[in-house]
Design an enzyme around this catalytic site. Sequence first.
Site, PDB file in Angstrom:
ATOM      1  N   CYS A 120       3.769 -40.346  55.695  1.00 32.56           N
ATOM      2  CA  CYS A 120       4.194 -39.469  56.554  1.00 32.56           C
ATOM      3  C   CYS A 120       2.862 -38.644  57.076  1.00 32.56           C
ATOM      4  CB  CYS A 120       5.299 -38.540  56.047  1.00 32.56           C
ATOM      5  SG  CYS A 120       5.661 -37.049  56.995  1.00 32.56           S
TER       6      CYS A 120
ATOM      7  N   CYS B 290       4.083 -30.013  55.098  1.00 33.92           N
ATOM      8  CA  CYS B 290       5.508 -29.853  54.613  1.00 33.92           C
ATOM      9  C   CYS B 290       5.377 -29.680  53.107  1.00 33.92           C
ATOM     10  CB  CYS B 290       6.254 -30.995  55.256  1.00 33.92           C
ATOM     11  SG  CYS B 290       7.672 -31.353  54.348  1.00 33.92           S
TER      12      CYS B 290
ATOM     13  N   CYS C 235       7.050 -33.415  50.307  1.00 36.02           N
ATOM     14  CA  CYS C 235       6.569 -34.496  49.456  1.00 36.02           C
ATOM     15  C   CYS C 235       5.270 -33.817  48.873  1.00 36.02           C
ATOM     16  CB  CYS C 235       6.336 -35.683  50.202  1.00 36.02           C
ATOM     17  SG  CYS C 235       7.843 -36.590  50.937  1.00 36.02           S
TER      18      CYS C 235
ATOM     19  N   CYS D  90      12.284 -37.551  58.962  1.00 33.00           N
ATOM     20  CA  CYS D  90      11.448 -37.377  57.518  1.00 33.00           C
ATOM     21  C   CYS D  90      11.708 -38.724  56.798  1.00 33.00           C
ATOM     22  CB  CYS D  90      12.429 -36.267  56.944  1.00 33.00           C
ATOM     23  SG  CYS D  90      12.042 -36.204  55.147  1.00 33.00           S
TER      24      CYS D  90
ATOM     25  N   GLN E 153      25.554 -34.649  44.687  1.00 29.44           N
ATOM     26  CA  GLN E 153      24.192 -35.286  44.497  1.00 29.44           C
ATOM     27  C   GLN E 153      23.377 -35.774  45.833  1.00 29.44           C
ATOM     28  OE1 GLN E 153      22.424 -34.900  41.638  1.00 29.44           O
ATOM     29  NE2 GLN E 153      23.976 -33.926  40.254  1.00 29.44           N
TER      30      GLN E 153
ATOM     31  N   TYR F  90      28.676 -27.330  32.217  1.00 30.94           N
ATOM     32  CA  TYR F  90      27.919 -27.159  33.619  1.00 30.94           C
ATOM     33  C   TYR F  90      28.230 -28.545  34.429  1.00 30.94           C
ATOM     34  CZ  TYR F  90      25.088 -24.331  30.322  1.00 30.94           C
ATOM     35  OH  TYR F  90      24.720 -23.461  29.401  1.00 30.94           O
TER      36      TYR F  90
ATOM     37  N   GLU G 248      32.577 -24.885  34.521  1.00 32.08           N
ATOM     38  CA  GLU G 248      31.542 -24.672  35.664  1.00 32.08           C
ATOM     39  C   GLU G 248      31.625 -23.266  36.045  1.00 32.08           C
ATOM     40  OE1 GLU G 248      28.981 -26.164  37.611  1.00 32.08           O
ATOM     41  OE2 GLU G 248      29.238 -24.358  38.831  1.00 32.08           O
TER      42      GLU G 248
ATOM     43  N   ASP H 154      24.514 -30.517  31.212  1.00 34.19           N
ATOM     44  CA  ASP H 154      23.772 -30.593  32.380  1.00 34.19           C
ATOM     45  C   ASP H 154      23.246 -29.220  33.242  1.00 34.19           C
ATOM     46  OD1 ASP H 154      22.162 -31.732  34.642  1.00 34.19           O
ATOM     47  OD2 ASP H 154      24.107 -32.620  35.544  1.00 34.19           O
TER      48      ASP H 154
ATOM     49  N   CYS I 165      16.889 -31.171  34.253  1.00 32.43           N
ATOM     50  CA  CYS I 165      16.176 -31.264  35.536  1.00 32.43           C
ATOM     51  C   CYS I 165      15.022 -30.501  35.068  1.00 32.43           C
ATOM     52  CB  CYS I 165      16.980 -30.534  36.602  1.00 32.43           C
ATOM     53  SG  CYS I 165      17.475 -29.110  36.529  1.00 32.43           S
TER      54      CYS I 165
HETATM   55  N1  SAH Z   1      26.643 -32.367  36.826  1.00 31.40           N
HETATM   56  C1  SAH Z   1      27.033 -31.730  38.036  1.00 31.40           C
HETATM   57  C2  SAH Z   1      25.858 -30.765  38.416  1.00 31.40           C
HETATM   58  C3  SAH Z   1      25.233 -29.955  37.272  1.00 31.40           C
HETATM   59  S1  SAH Z   1      23.962 -28.835  37.991  1.00 31.40           S
HETATM   60  C4  SAH Z   1      27.127 -32.609  39.181  1.00 31.40           C
HETATM   61  O1  SAH Z   1      26.947 -33.792  39.265  1.00 31.40           O
HETATM   62  O2  SAH Z   1      27.950 -32.037  39.773  1.00 31.40           O
HETATM   63  C5  SAH Z   1      24.148 -27.272  36.974  1.00 31.40           C
HETATM   64  C6  SAH Z   1      25.448 -26.695  37.396  1.00 31.40           C
HETATM   65  O3  SAH Z   1      25.748 -25.409  36.331  1.00 31.40           O
HETATM   66  C7  SAH Z   1      25.595 -26.205  38.729  1.00 31.40           C
HETATM   67  O4  SAH Z   1      26.740 -26.528  39.275  1.00 31.40           O
HETATM   68  C8  SAH Z   1      25.764 -24.472  38.393  1.00 31.40           C
HETATM   69  O5  SAH Z   1      26.800 -23.894  39.292  1.00 31.40           O
HETATM   70  C9  SAH Z   1      26.319 -24.593  36.998  1.00 31.40           C
HETATM   71  N2  SAH Z   1      26.094 -23.255  35.958  1.00 31.40           N
HETATM   72  C10 SAH Z   1      25.069 -22.519  36.095  1.00 31.40           C
HETATM   73  N3  SAH Z   1      24.972 -21.715  35.148  1.00 31.40           N
HETATM   74  C11 SAH Z   1      26.166 -21.690  34.525  1.00 31.40           C
HETATM   75  C12 SAH Z   1      26.860 -21.199  33.239  1.00 31.40           C
HETATM   76  N4  SAH Z   1      26.202 -20.283  32.737  1.00 31.40           N
HETATM   77  N5  SAH Z   1      27.825 -21.774  32.752  1.00 31.40           N
HETATM   78  C13 SAH Z   1      28.742 -22.722  33.532  1.00 31.40           C
HETATM   79  N6  SAH Z   1      27.999 -23.323  34.595  1.00 31.40           N
HETATM   80  C14 SAH Z   1      26.767 -22.806  34.930  1.00 31.40           C
END
Ligand code: SAH
Length: 473
Positions: free
Chosen positions: A74, A80, A83, A166, A289, A318, A339, A395, A422
């Site tokens: 690109c 930008c 990337c 993009c 996602q 999470y 969550e 997660d 992540c």
């Molecule tokens: N596996 C999920 C994505 C997770 S991303 C999916 O595929 O949808 C991390 C997530 O943690 C987010 O949705 C965020 O809102 C949440 N989060 C952040 N802090 C948190 C906490 N203290 N307790 C619970 N969830 C939390």
Amino acid sequence: MKEYKKDDLLTVSITDMDAEGQGIGKDDGYTIFVKDALVGDEVKVKIMKAKKNFAFARLEEVVTPSPYRVAPVCEHHRRCGGCQVQCLSYRAQLDFKQNKVRNNLIRIGGLEAEKVDACMEPIIGMEEPFHYRNKAQFPVGTDKEGNPVAGFYAQRTHAIIPNTDCVLGVSENKEILELILSYMKETGIPAYDETSGKGVVRHILIRKGFASGELMVCLVINRDSFKGEDELAKRLMKIPGMASVTVSINKERTNVIMGTQIRLLAGKPTITDTLGGISFEISPLSFYQVNPVQTVKLYGKAVEYAGLTGKESVWDLYCGIGTISLFMAGNAGKVYGVEIIPEAIEDARRNAERNGFANTEFFVGKAEEVLPEFYENAAAQGKEDMLHPDVIVVDPPRKGCDEACLDTMLKMQPERIVYVSCDSATLARDLKVLCGGGYELKKVCCVDMFGHTMHVETVCLLVPPLRQKCLFQ
Ligand code: SAH
């Protein structure tokens, strides 16, 4: 040590890259950050800002290019921010990411190098590292000639660089954006102007269900409605696959893109998509996602590490909209999701229902509060089976898990902990706590979800030591 100051010219070898993809070189022990320089490059640089122990420098010339350098795809990639490492061959990007995770596990996690090497599986890269994003949000503005433009913000600014095509996005983006821009020009609908707060169209959100082929457009506008919106929606609906056209009303002077209100113009309010055989309903505001192909691989790995046989109790902490929960639910006895965002839990419940998973239960709240509370209640009521789930999956966002959450996980002594991360630095920090509490790292697998950026996802399997396992049997 040598004194360094602004405008000094130096030649340095780039030996590493930071989280923003800047090259890192050393001169006599002094650290120099160089944007657009890649690991393996020898570069001539000019110091822009010198601090005591490090400096930011501008790339003047690549003296000897890195053996991993490739031609950018690109033309906008340097301006930008999207990337960061497009000039690094995709193979080298994957090797760099794998190595970064390995080093963090050793350096921050305090794990033995031999142990980490024995646990690490090869990184799972993309077969097609371009056009992988199912979602894009383009800011809209006006160029010098007064024409509406859409594109991206130049790095660290709010100047819009026109680009409707993009390379990370779907090919349909171009047709959709060009249709909207030419309609705006034809009818005189002005783009929003951030400085004055005047104008109408602020952003254009486009989403595509990769499995369903359904397209969604949402125009973020600075008023309740605009003249000609129905005609625009009618034209958009002629694009093959277009299933939903909405507007989102955002009159605030803010960097937040979406407004809270959505109004349907044509088609249906949501699109559907399937991930790993599970169907999801997606609204313009839903979290979903952005790389569906790699998401299936990442969560597939998490399911593999969970080692389910159909009867296990699983926590998905999470859980967002419950993607992992639903991936697990088909092969588990019971899945609990936690969550913090209430709307995400509403989506999770709805998605569980539409897929017929009655064995799921979702809680709104902080993982570090919901889990300890559940544990204490189960203990008070003598519910032994609830005290010790079979699997806990986490997660978390970049900042990792809260200590109270990790402590409770250790108390609960699940047979398996699956950690999806992540950010490998906070992952390593948390693994140190879990391993300190007796757990053993068994497997690690990196998955590349965001090619040409420095981000990488990692999934780890931890198991309790044999001694404690016996204790609870
Ligand atoms: N596996 C999920 C994505 C997770 S991303 C999916 O595929 O949808 C991390 C997530 O943690 C987010 O949705 C965020 O809102 C949440 N989060 C952040 N802090 C948190 C906490 N203290 N307790 C619970 N969830 C939390």
